[in-house]
Design an enzyme around this catalytic site. Structure first.
Site, PDB file in Angstrom:
ATOM      1  N   HIS A  69       0.679  -1.095  -0.150  1.00 10.59           N
ATOM      2  CA  HIS A  69       0.045  -0.020  -0.042  1.00 10.59           C
ATOM      3  C   HIS A  69       0.840   1.319   0.100  1.00 10.59           C
ATOM      4  O   HIS A  69       2.191   1.014   0.446  1.00 10.59           O
ATOM      5  CB  HIS A  69      -0.947   0.088   1.372  1.00 10.59           C
ATOM      6  N   ASP A  97      -7.791  -3.648  -1.186  1.00 13.27           N
ATOM      7  CA  ASP A  97      -8.182  -3.628  -2.487  1.00 13.27           C
ATOM      8  C   ASP A  97      -8.489  -5.271  -3.061  1.00 13.27           C
ATOM      9  O   ASP A  97      -9.170  -5.610  -3.677  1.00 13.27           O
ATOM     10  CB  ASP A  97      -7.552  -2.873  -3.498  1.00 13.27           C
TER      11      ASP A  97
END
Length: 428
Positions: free
Chosen positions: A307, A364
């Site tokens: 991330h 995600d």
């Protein structure tokens, strides 16, 4: 005594105050830099080292993997609250009591009707249109049916505008998906909870009675909570800067949706599924693609791992991984794409290369798996992200307007041609 930072340039020293946030974050206040120095500005592409505002909404510590809404940990909220409670918390600053929550939900139900003429706008889009483009346009079109600007000095007017968009936005989301799937447009049911209603509007088939699935509803509720806000990201900053011009709430939200659309932001969960589909089309060999991901000379990118902000495990991913496992077990889906996803997850969590670099599956990755399992088209994944992020955008817009923040107007360092005279066309 206020701490100060000293800038020294060309033999001159300039002092600027250092401000401290409630979590001991430090920032140099440079709003007087240009006037004090006679024109010097800073340059920070991507604003990675620039605070655009002071905010009391969300705290994020990427190094420690901490995410809190109004001081409450994301772990506790996901376990104990529902999405509507979290929306109220983000927007108004405190968790609602029972009376406030009942009224909030009742007021939302009262505003859930979308003008029938909106269907004509939706009909004008081809089925091939990307749902994010459709949603952004429909959100912007709401302005035509609600043309009066919000009186931000009136608590009542502000509350009414907030309730109105929280009521109508899920309808637009459901209609966008049903248009994509060729299903008749559906309204909600006032007897259902907020998230149940969203699920019903999206999935109810015209020939069947709506059947509630508690595990699916709980997973959807958690997904929306986990996406509800994430500090000053690209779309949130867009909402704030558009709103700083005193553009209305709907216009600002429409701009945020467009910013979210990009594959580097909200489109990441769609990119995850597209990657999984590409791996399946190439034979489904996960080990081959893990090796490609580790090869610096290979252009392949492993989507959904690591991330930009979290330098440790994404705290949202820990929560949603459990929900993903529960949904897949409950629905009993046999899908080669989901098997590939589970294979990549297992290898990444065990492979020393990924462990050392803390390239763990992020939110995600797991959200894409759940949405696919629920039968949501890949192109709708970012729309679901927008649905979750709606309360955060509203909260940030409201805070910005109530703080009477100045219009956003970044500076630049000009690198173009110096002053030159115009040359007539026949002499060029």
């Amino acid at each position: 005594m206020t701490d100060k930072a000293t800038l020294e340039y060309n033999g001159q020293k300039y002092e600027f105050p250092v401000i401290k946030g409630s979590e001991d974050e430090l920032a140099i206040d440079i709003k007087t830099l240009r006037s004090a120095t006679g024109g010097i500005t800073t340059i920070d592409p991507g604003y990675k080292n620039t605070g655009s505002c002071s905010s009391a909404i969300t705290f994020l510590d990427g190094e420690k993997g901490i995410l809190r809404y109004r001081g409450y940990s994301i772990e506790e909220l996901a376990e104990k609250a529902d999405f509507l409670e979290v929306a109220y918390l983000l927007i108004f600053g405190e968790l609602p009591n029972k009376e406030q929550l009942v009224k909030f939900h009742a007021d939302i139900k009262e505003e859930s009707h979308v003008d029938e003429e909106m269907k004509k706008i939706l009909d004008s889009f081809p089925k091939s249109a990307h749902p994010m483009g459709v949603l952004s346009s429909l959100t912007s079109a709401l302005i035509a049916f609600n043309p009066s600007t919000v009186d931000v000095s009136s608590e009542k007017a502000m509350y009414h505008a907030i309730v109105r968009i929280l009521a109508k936005f899920p309808v637009l989301v459901a209609w966008t998906m049903r248009k994509k799937k060729g299903l008749p447009l559906d309204y909600g049911d006032d007897s259902l909870g907020y998230v149940e209603n969203i699920h019903k509007m999206m999935f109810k088939k015209p020939t069947q009675t709506y059947q509630k699935n508690e595990i699916v509803i709980e997973a959807l509720d958690k997904l929306l909570i986990l996406h509800a806000d994430h500090e000053q990201n690209c779309s949130t900053s867009t909402v704030r800067i558009v709103g700083s011009s005193h553009a209305g709430l709907f216009a600002s939200l429409s701009a945020g949706i467009s910013a979210l659309w990009g594959p580097l932001h909200g489109g990441a969960n769609q990119a995850v599924l597209e990657m999984l589909e590409a791996i399946e089309a190439d034979g489904g060999d996960t080990k081959k693609y893990m090796a490609k991901a580790k090869d610096k000379s290979d252009p392949f990118r492993l989507m959904g791992f690591g991330h930009r902000v979290y330098k440790n495990f994404d705290p949202r991913a820990k929560i949603i991984k459990v929900a993903a496992d529960e949904v897949l077990a409950d629905l009993g889906i046999e899908d080669p794409i989901l098997e590939i996803a589970k294979g990549l997850e297992k290898e990444a969590l065990e492979d020393q290369y990924f462990v050392d670099r803390k390239l763990y599956p992020n939110v995600d990755f797991y959200s894409g798996i759940i949405y696919r399992a629920l039968g949501i088209p890949t192109e709708m994944f970012t729309v679901m992200f927008a649905l979750g992020r709606l309360p955060g955008w509203i909260a940030q817009w409201r805070e910005m307007r109530l703080n009477n923040e100045p219009i956003g107007r970044p500076r630049q360092v000009y690198t173009g041609a110096n002053s030159r005279g115009f040359v007539e066309v026949d002499q060029r």
